[in-house]
Design a protein around this motif. Sequence first.
Motif, PDB file in Angstrom:
ATOM      1  N   SER A   1       0.826  -1.203   0.000  1.00 47.60           N
ATOM      2  CA  SER A   1       0.000   0.000   0.000  1.00 47.60           C
ATOM      3  C   SER A   1       0.862   1.256   0.000  1.00 47.60           C
ATOM      4  O   SER A   1       0.590   2.217  -0.727  1.00 47.60           O
ATOM      5  CB  SER A   1      -0.929  -0.020   1.216  1.00 47.60           C
ATOM      6  OG  SER A   1      -1.649   1.188   1.316  1.00 47.60           O
TER       7      SER A   1
ATOM      8  N   ASN B   1      -0.274   7.271  -2.542  1.00 53.96           N
ATOM      9  CA  ASN B   1      -0.606   6.942  -1.156  1.00 53.96           C
ATOM     10  C   ASN B   1       0.267   7.671  -0.143  1.00 53.96           C
ATOM     11  O   ASN B   1       0.071   7.506   1.067  1.00 53.96           O
ATOM     12  CB  ASN B   1      -0.489   5.431  -0.930  1.00 53.96           C
ATOM     13  CG  ASN B   1      -1.625   4.673  -1.588  1.00 53.96           C
ATOM     14  OD1 ASN B   1      -2.593   5.274  -2.053  1.00 53.96           O
ATOM     15  ND2 ASN B   1      -1.520   3.356  -1.636  1.00 53.96           N
TER      16      ASN B   1
ATOM     17  N   GLY C   1       3.350   7.237   0.695  1.00 52.51           N
ATOM     18  CA  GLY C   1       4.110   6.317   1.532  1.00 52.51           C
ATOM     19  C   GLY C   1       5.514   6.822   1.822  1.00 52.51           C
ATOM     20  O   GLY C   1       6.222   7.280   0.927  1.00 52.51           O
TER      21      GLY C   1
END
Length: 526
Positions: A314, A320, A322
């Motif tokens: 993910s 996202n 990250g």
Amino acid sequence: MNDTALQYLLAAALVLPLLGALGALLPPPPGLRGRSPEQAVLRHGVTVTGAVLVLTVVLAAGFDRGHPARMQATTDLDWIPALRIHLHLGVDGISLPLLVLTALLTFLCALYSYFHPPVPQDGPAPSPKGFVALLLLLEAGTLATFAVLDLMLFFLAFETVLIPMYFLIARWGGGNRERSALRFIVYTLLGSVVMLLGLLLIGIKAGTFDMVALATDNGSHLSHTVQVTAVLAIGLGLAVKAPMWPLHSWLPDAHTAAPTVGSVLLAGVLLKMGTYGLVRIALPMAPGGMHTFAPYLAAFAVVGIVYGSLACLSLALRGNGGDLKRLIAYSSVGHMGFVLLGIASLTRTGVNGALFANIAHGLITGLLFFLVGALKDRYGSSDLDHLAGRTGAALYGRAPRLGGLVALGAVASLGLPGLAGFWGEMLAMFGAFEPGAGLSRPAYVTFTAVAAFGTLLTAAYLLTVVRRVCMGDRDTATAQPALADIRGYEFAAWTPLAALTVLAGLWPAALLGLTDPAVRSLFGGS
């Protein structure tokens, strides 16, 4: 080399960092005043950690490889007779590789910090005196954890590392460093309190805190109820440090906030203390309790493997937001899951795989955190979307040597054959496929299948990271500002880790030859 010489080498390796930590806090010699006392204290850290590394390497060279199951370099002195606590030290084939790994990583962190001193994300940098003293205290506590052979000394050494790591995160870390450091200390201290109860239970019921005597006894003087209770308490305390899902939630925050060298030592050394405790204490001293909890430990381990991999996947996907440090932290949850699975198999093959995976994870993840620190220095952020941009960071074109090392660390972490990450995880799954006597083989075959699926997820997120960070639009990359490739001090700090990752992958017998006889003795010589 005779045992007396080895005994002095081990004692010196444990005492020298403590003396070095005290020396780092003293005023600089008169000749350094007006020059660069900050550089002098950082140089002091390199000198002391380098000396400790030399001591551990000489200790390893003099170690009797013909009898790795026998405790060597032993010291056994009365310390607190009223409580039957001894100053008992020694190393065998299980603890020796961890001692050398600790000394190596600490030296490389000190060397890296000499050329690139850690600086907090906000505010002025604290004095390097405190940094060096904390680094050396952390090394002393970690080395002692792997060398002591008394349950109470093990607990004291285990606790010693918490304070220096707390301050390294809280004072030299990045965003939310104080909150992350507090969460780290609260989780680990609560786990340690529970662990202490289990250690006291074993020592009081068996009449001794001597770890060698307790391992030789193999739980014969402890009732099944005592063993189950002790393993539950000790296992919970060690699982927090391992970290085992779902007791892992302190780890991503701690890694994200920690300075580069803090992340290297946290992942490369401190996590190993939890799994080492399971192998050194729970497995031989309370085998009945371990047999009771082994299926549950295996189940939590494989959930952690899949959970960690999904979390990383993910974080790796575009959009996202990250953080690359956070991604590697979650990857540790998955990789340490393989270590726990190997231990939970209760087989020689599985435990050997767990010990190999411990060392491999320390080398590979230490290298990866060094690399992420370098990327953050160059880009100003470890956010993956920021690093990759819209077309990819194109490290292969902009900084080919740095990009090559990132790719090497990634493929080693996903378990590519020929590199260190392969053997530990494969042996752990082989051990789980044929679990110990009395364990449900259908359940363990299911655990093995889930773990194998986790390896596919690991490959997916690491290859995604390589694609986004190392590849990209070459024309767009050349239009961006120049990016520095590997600097000299970075090459010096990272090359040993890369070389050992390759060496361990091509010559696994060098490590397995040490651990296997010692593991055989843990299972009563069977």
